[in-house]
Design a protein around this motif. Structure first.
Motif, short mmCIF file in Angstrom:
data_model
loop_
_atom_site.label_atom_id
_atom_site.label_comp_id
_atom_site.label_asym_id
_atom_site.label_seq_id
_atom_site.Cartn_x
_atom_site.Cartn_y
_atom_site.Cartn_z
N TRP A 137 3.13 -8.25 4.67
CA TRP A 137 3.29 -7.09 4.30
C TRP A 137 1.82 -6.47 5.26
N ALA A 138 1.09 -7.77 4.84
CA ALA A 138 -0.17 -7.76 5.62
C ALA A 138 -0.35 -7.17 7.30
N ILE A 147 0.88 -3.59 8.32
CA ILE A 147 -0.73 -2.53 7.95
C ILE A 147 -1.32 -2.88 9.00
N GLU A 194 -2.76 8.86 5.14
CA GLU A 194 -2.14 7.41 5.47
C GLU A 194 -2.76 6.00 5.45
N GLY A 233 -2.69 -0.61 0.13
CA GLY A 233 -1.65 -1.95 0.67
C GLY A 233 -1.65 -3.36 0.91
N TYR A 234 -3.26 -3.10 2.14
CA TYR A 234 -4.22 -4.66 2.07
C TYR A 234 -4.48 -5.12 2.15
N TYR A 253 -7.50 7.78 12.17
CA TYR A 253 -6.70 8.59 11.36
C TYR A 253 -5.95 9.75 11.44
N ARG A 275 0.41 -1.23 12.49
CA ARG A 275 0.70 -0.19 12.44
C ARG A 275 -0.53 0.59 11.80
N MET A 276 -1.60 -0.12 11.76
CA MET A 276 -3.02 1.00 11.88
C MET A 276 -4.08 1.05 13.57
N ARG A 317 -3.23 4.80 1.90
CA ARG A 317 -1.75 4.00 1.99
C ARG A 317 -2.54 2.08 2.29
N ASP A 318 -2.97 2.55 3.86
CA ASP A 318 -3.34 1.25 4.10
C ASP A 318 -4.22 0.25 3.89
#
Length: 118
Positions: free
Chosen positions: A41-42, A45, A12, A19-20, A116, A48-49, A15-16
């Motif tokens: 999208w940012a 992230i 995760e 993705g960022y 995480y 939820r991060m 991915r985060d």
């Protein structure tokens, strides 16, 4: 029923952070739709991060630095002979493989990993 992650699936945290980086690249594009999608999208992230979001500052800086080089992917536009088609999505998807961006991603993942794992 508990859904377990598949072997070989990205963690995760990776991915985060990746993705960022991609989302930040999209948010910097001139196309309003791409800019809006990247911003959204940012935001997802960041919401939820886990861990300190300030860790992403260097990732953002490296994405901006890489983007400033102007090495956007381009192909010939078949519908408009003699014109080029800019491939912003391809470029942003692959920006995470640039040396400085990848180094910033790895650094951020190392810092955020313990948050995480909790």
């Amino acid at each position: 029923e508990v859904v377990r992650p598949l072997l070989g699936v990205r963690p995760e945290v990776l991915r985060d952070v990746e993705g960022y980086a991609i989302a930040s690249c999209l948010a910097s594009q001139s196309d309003p739709y791409l800019k809006d999608q990247g911003d959204a999208w940012a935001s997802v992230i960041i919401q939820r991060m886990k861990g300190d979001i300030d860790v992403l500052d260097d990732v953002l800086d490296q994405v901006k630095s890489e983007s400033a080089k102007g090495e956007m992917a381009v192909i010939r536009d078949e519908t408009g002979p003699g014109k080029d088609k800019v491939l912003s999505i391809l470029y942003c998807a692959e920006i995470i493989d640039g040396y400085s961006v990848r180094a910033a991603i790895q650094k951020a993942v190392a810092v955020l990993n313990s948050a995480y794992e909790q």
